[in-house]
Scaffold this motif. Structure first.
Motif, short mmCIF file in Angstrom:
data_model
loop_
_atom_site.label_atom_id
_atom_site.label_comp_id
_atom_site.label_asym_id
_atom_site.label_seq_id
_atom_site.Cartn_x
_atom_site.Cartn_y
_atom_site.Cartn_z
N ARG A 426 0.84 -1.19 0.00
CA ARG A 426 0.00 0.00 0.00
C ARG A 426 0.88 1.26 0.00
O ARG A 426 2.08 1.19 0.31
CB ARG A 426 -0.90 0.01 1.25
CG ARG A 426 -1.72 -1.26 1.45
CD ARG A 426 -2.74 -1.43 0.34
NE ARG A 426 -3.80 -0.47 0.42
CZ ARG A 426 -5.02 -0.71 0.92
NH1 ARG A 426 -5.32 -1.91 1.38
NH2 ARG A 426 -5.93 0.24 0.94
N ASP A 613 -6.83 10.48 -0.14
CA ASP A 613 -8.23 10.19 0.18
C ASP A 613 -8.38 9.31 1.43
O ASP A 613 -9.38 8.61 1.59
CB ASP A 613 -8.93 9.50 -1.00
CG ASP A 613 -9.00 10.39 -2.23
OD1 ASP A 613 -9.09 11.62 -2.06
OD2 ASP A 613 -8.94 9.85 -3.36
N TYR A 614 -7.38 9.36 2.29
CA TYR A 614 -7.42 8.60 3.55
C TYR A 614 -7.60 7.09 3.31
O TYR A 614 -8.29 6.40 4.07
CB TYR A 614 -8.55 9.10 4.45
CG TYR A 614 -8.38 10.51 4.94
CD1 TYR A 614 -7.65 10.79 6.09
CD2 TYR A 614 -8.96 11.57 4.24
CE1 TYR A 614 -7.50 12.10 6.54
CE2 TYR A 614 -8.82 12.88 4.69
CZ TYR A 614 -8.08 13.15 5.84
OH TYR A 614 -7.93 14.44 6.28
N ARG A 615 -6.96 6.59 2.26
CA ARG A 615 -7.08 5.15 1.98
C ARG A 615 -6.20 4.31 2.90
O ARG A 615 -6.51 3.14 3.14
CB ARG A 615 -6.73 4.88 0.52
CG ARG A 615 -7.65 5.56 -0.47
CD ARG A 615 -7.18 5.34 -1.92
NE ARG A 615 -7.91 6.18 -2.84
CZ ARG A 615 -9.08 5.87 -3.40
NH1 ARG A 615 -9.64 4.71 -3.10
NH2 ARG A 615 -9.68 6.70 -4.20
N ASP A 616 -5.10 4.88 3.36
CA ASP A 616 -4.16 4.15 4.21
C ASP A 616 -3.72 5.05 5.35
O ASP A 616 -3.42 6.23 5.14
CB ASP A 616 -2.92 3.71 3.42
CG ASP A 616 -3.28 2.90 2.19
OD1 ASP A 616 -3.47 1.69 2.33
OD2 ASP A 616 -3.35 3.50 1.09
N GLY A 633 -6.60 0.21 7.07
CA GLY A 633 -7.24 0.54 5.79
C GLY A 633 -8.25 -0.52 5.42
O GLY A 633 -8.72 -1.30 6.27
N ASN A 634 -8.60 -0.57 4.15
CA ASN A 634 -9.55 -1.54 3.63
C ASN A 634 -8.91 -2.34 2.51
O ASN A 634 -8.12 -1.81 1.73
CB ASN A 634 -10.81 -0.83 3.12
CG ASN A 634 -11.54 -0.09 4.23
OD1 ASN A 634 -11.74 -0.63 5.31
ND2 ASN A 634 -11.92 1.15 3.95
N ALA A 637 -9.03 -1.02 -0.95
CA ALA A 637 -8.42 0.30 -1.10
C ALA A 637 -9.46 1.41 -1.15
O ALA A 637 -9.18 2.50 -1.66
CB ALA A 637 -7.52 0.36 -2.33
N SER A 638 -10.64 1.18 -0.63
CA SER A 638 -11.64 2.24 -0.59
C SER A 638 -11.28 3.26 0.49
O SER A 638 -10.64 2.92 1.49
CB SER A 638 -13.02 1.65 -0.31
OG SER A 638 -13.01 0.96 0.93
N PRO A 639 -11.65 4.52 0.32
CA PRO A 639 -11.31 5.55 1.31
C PRO A 639 -11.97 5.26 2.65
O PRO A 639 -13.07 4.72 2.73
CB PRO A 639 -11.87 6.83 0.69
CG PRO A 639 -11.99 6.54 -0.77
CD PRO A 639 -12.32 5.09 -0.87
N THR A 640 -11.25 5.60 3.70
CA THR A 640 -11.83 5.52 5.04
C THR A 640 -12.55 6.84 5.34
O THR A 640 -12.57 7.76 4.52
CB THR A 640 -10.73 5.28 6.08
OG1 THR A 640 -9.86 6.42 6.12
CG2 THR A 640 -9.91 4.04 5.73
#
Length: 719
Positions: A426, A613-616, A633-634, A637-640
């Protein structure tokens, strides 16, 4: 012709007489008669009717004699219904025996020759231990070591005999009485309640055959059962059975099952635990106590009753076991050790080659710290994960020599075996900036060197600070502590992206990195393990390390097959640069983005990171003893929901590091000494900057002339 006294004269043919033509056959005249030929013809004519009548009478008598049951012309009595049933039953039985013999002969021909049949070798078992020498996981097809029958408490094998095959020591592999009893019980109950297979038949099926239920397989099972009985003693067959049978929950063999359910060796199980183990083989998947404890306990009561009926235990022993039924042991190690075990198995092949026998692998993992890391991640995600839109996380805790002390690859190994600490890659965001700053230090800059914090534009890309504010000239230690994006990008352009990549690779990053301006903000993907590895030289004084989890490998006899020799990659950072970096990164925890870090009494340093986008969300922090990294994270890779590195990752890191440093004497960071840098006034620590891209809002001021803009013009041109 008549002779004397009325006798008929016998004529003999005379050879050589005139008129003889050599034909010796008799003519009608040559046949003897009671009178002359004329008299015979007359009598023949008058007696035709008499002869026909006699012939008919003779024929009738013969038919009557055929229908009779005895001589003298008496008629035989007709066979009764019972007689006919017995007769045809005997005929059908004979043909059935012939057919069965043919079937057995055919199925035997489908098996390997008897002299070539051998008990398959038990697949190797890998016992994985923590740093304290206690088992934390097992791997292998069977999942447990082989245990001799003589090493087990006597009531354990007795439990299997009582419930599965009470006539085990009396039959020859097939138990006709037991089979008949099972048929009667099943017919009476109207459903399948008992099986007629002996322990030997079950062993034959497990060792040599598939689980399909066909006549062919059943006949082969019978053949192999008889072969086992002729080749092995009863105790040897029982020992093989107990060490190969499936007990549910992935446990093959009584040792693996005892460890899985009771947290102890099969040598140490109680009577109630032995009864539960014996009861599981009937339906291991359904009765496994990890999913159906009530069902397993109820089945154990049935086993205890069978043991009492068989005379294996007394009524007092039965009552005592019923009063204290077996229960699952509290798990001593968290399920996250599965990530450790998987990583160990991936490395074993390259370390020792093919695994041909049982081995014991001692790891660097501290079970207590593994449990602490697992709990920290689960607690944080359970409390704040939904609110922040975070589903997954990973943790790596490493000592300064590269030994991995804890590794959590996700919130639940049971739900997902994907190792996010090792395999996932990531964007590290601003946690990558120390490699940029180190490269600048190695080019002659110092923590006190000034660079411009002002808007910058590179071919349409306008990186900006999280606060959208700019400070103008700022020293590098403040720029790193506050994670100012514009300064990091200017430094990367000043030293060159290629130089930054070489520095990162030298310290321990193995992934491919893209040589562009955004490298300063961590846009190239890396793994958490790589990041922790690359931070280790900051913690140990500049020595490159290799992350390792396997300390020693031994075979079942105790022979050492492998021992980690602690190879060093040598100095990858000069001591003066180590001191500079530690002074700057210590400020991150004192006055910067990681001020929430809580590790009383210990000098610590590190860097937060948040990707676009606050993904990690990242935090990599260290002391003079340990380095710990946290990623949230997700998987998609979706934004948090604005989960940044300065928040939850720092909280998780603090909890793990407190456990790691408990009762450990504090040490200073290499080169940092007792340096207490100044910084922002309390309360002014900003949030973690986010890597951004694309059009940004208008910037308040243009970059001032100087070296920064000359490099931008030279390398990238004006947009």
């Amino acid at each position: 012709m008549f002779g004397r006294r009325g006798e008929i004269e016998r004529r003999e043919p005379v050879l050589g007489t005139p008129g003889f033509d050599g034909d010796l056959r008799l003519t009608a005249d040559d046949r003897p008669t009671l009178g002359s030929n004329s008299m015979a013809r007359e009598r023949s004519s008058s007696g035709n009717k008499a002869r026909k009548g006699a012939a008919n009478a003779s024929s009738g008598a013969a038919k009557g004699a055929t229908r009779g049951s005895g001589g003298g012309g008496r008629r035989r009595p007709r066979r009764g219904l019972l007689g006919r049933l017995f007769y045809w039953g005997a005929v059908l039985g004979l043909w059935g025996v012939i057919a069965l013999g043919g079937l057995i002969f055919y199925e035997a021909s489908q098996l390997p020759p008897i002299q070539n049949i051998a008990i398959p070798e038990r697949p190797p078992t890998v016992i994985i231990q923590g740093s304290d020498g206690k088992a934390i996981a097992t791997r292998g097809e069977m999942g447990g070591a082989n245990v001799p029958l003589r090493a087990l408490p006597p009531y354990l094998p007795q439990a299997f005999v009582a419930i599965e095959d009470r006539r085990f020591y009396a039959h020859f592999g097939l138990d006709p009485l037991g089979l008949a009893r099972a048929v009667v019980v099943n017919l009476t109950a109207g459903r399948l309640r008992e099986g007629g297979s002996t322990l030997t038949q079950q062993l034959a099926k497990n060792l040599f055959l598939t689980q399909e239920r066909t006549l062919s397989r059943k006949v082969q099972e019978l053949i192999l059962s008889i072969w086992l009985e002729t080749k092995y003693s009863k105790n040897e067959i029982l020992e093989l059975y107990m060490n190969r049978v499936y007990f549910g929950a992935g446990a093959y063999g009584v040792e693996a099952a005892a460890q899985r359910y009771f947290g102890k060796s099969a040598r140490q199980v109680t009577l109630s635990e032995a009864a539960m183990l014996a009861g599981l083989v009937k339906s291991p998947s359904f009765l496994a106590p990890t999913r159906n404890l009530d069902g397993a306990q109820a089945r154990a009561e049935v086993v205890l009753g069978a043991m009492r009926e068989a005379g294996f235990i007394s009524a007092e022993m039965q009552q005592a076991a019923l009063a204290r039924p077996a229960t699952l042991a509290k798990t001593q190690v968290p399920d996250s050790t599965g990530y450790v075990a998987d990583w160990v198995m991936e490395q074993l092949k390259s370390i020792i080659g093919p695994i041909e026998g049982d081995i014991i692998v001692q790891t660097t993992v501290d079970p207590a710290l593994q449990a602490a890391a697992d709990k920290a991640l689960k607690d944080a995600l359970g409390k704040s994960g939904k609110k922040l839109g975070v589903e997954q996380g990973a943790i790596v805790l490493m000592d300064t020599d590269g030994g991995v002390r804890a590794l959590v690859g996700g919130r639940s190994y049971e739900e997902s075996q994907f190792n996010r600490a090792i395999t996932a890659k990531r964007q590290p965001g601003s946690s990558f900036k120390p490699f940029v700053y180190l490269t600048a230090m190695e080019r002659g800059l110092t923590p006190e060197s000034l660079r411009e914090d002002a808007p910058i534009q590179i071919k349409g890309w306008r990186p900006e600070n999280f606060s959208k504010e700019y400070r103008g000239p700022v020293d590098l230690k403040t720029a790193l502590a506050l994670s100012l994006n514009t300064v990091a990008v200017r430094l990367a352009l000043e030293v060159g992206p290629e130089a930054v990549i070489k520095t990162a690779h030298r310290l321990g990053i193995a992934s491919k990195l893209e040589p562009n301006a955004s490298i300063a903000l961590g846009t190239s993907e890396v793994s958490l393990m790589e990041m922790v590895d690359a931070y280790a030289p900051f913690a140990n004084g500049g020595v490159g390390v290799t992350p390792h989890v396997i300390e020693r490998v031994r075979d079942k006899t105790g022979k050492v097959l492998y021992a980690y020799a602690q190879p060093s990659r040598g100095m990858v950072m000069a001591p003066p640069h180590v001191a500079m970096m530690n002074r700057m990164m210590q400020d991150v925890l004192l006055v910067g983005t990681a001020r929430r870090a809580d590790l009383p009494g210990w000098p610590a340093a590190g860097k937060t990171g948040t990707s676009q986008d606050y993904r990690d969300a990242w935090f990599i922090g260290y002391t003079g003893r340990f380095i710990a990294g946290v990623w949230l994270g997700n998987d998609d890779a979706s934004p948090t929901k604005k989960a940044g590195g300065s928040g939850l990752p720092v909280d998780i890191w603090s909890q793990v590091m407190k456990a790691a440093h408990k009762d450990v004497p504090p040490v200073t960071l290499p080169g940092a000494g007792t340096y207490q840098p100044g910084g922002l006034p309390p309360g002014e620590a900003p949030e973690e900057p986010v890597v951004t891209g694309g059009p940004q809002r208008p910037v308040p001021a243009a970059p001032r002339p100087g070296l920064d803009n000359w490099l931008i013009d030279k390398l990238f041109g004006r947009s």
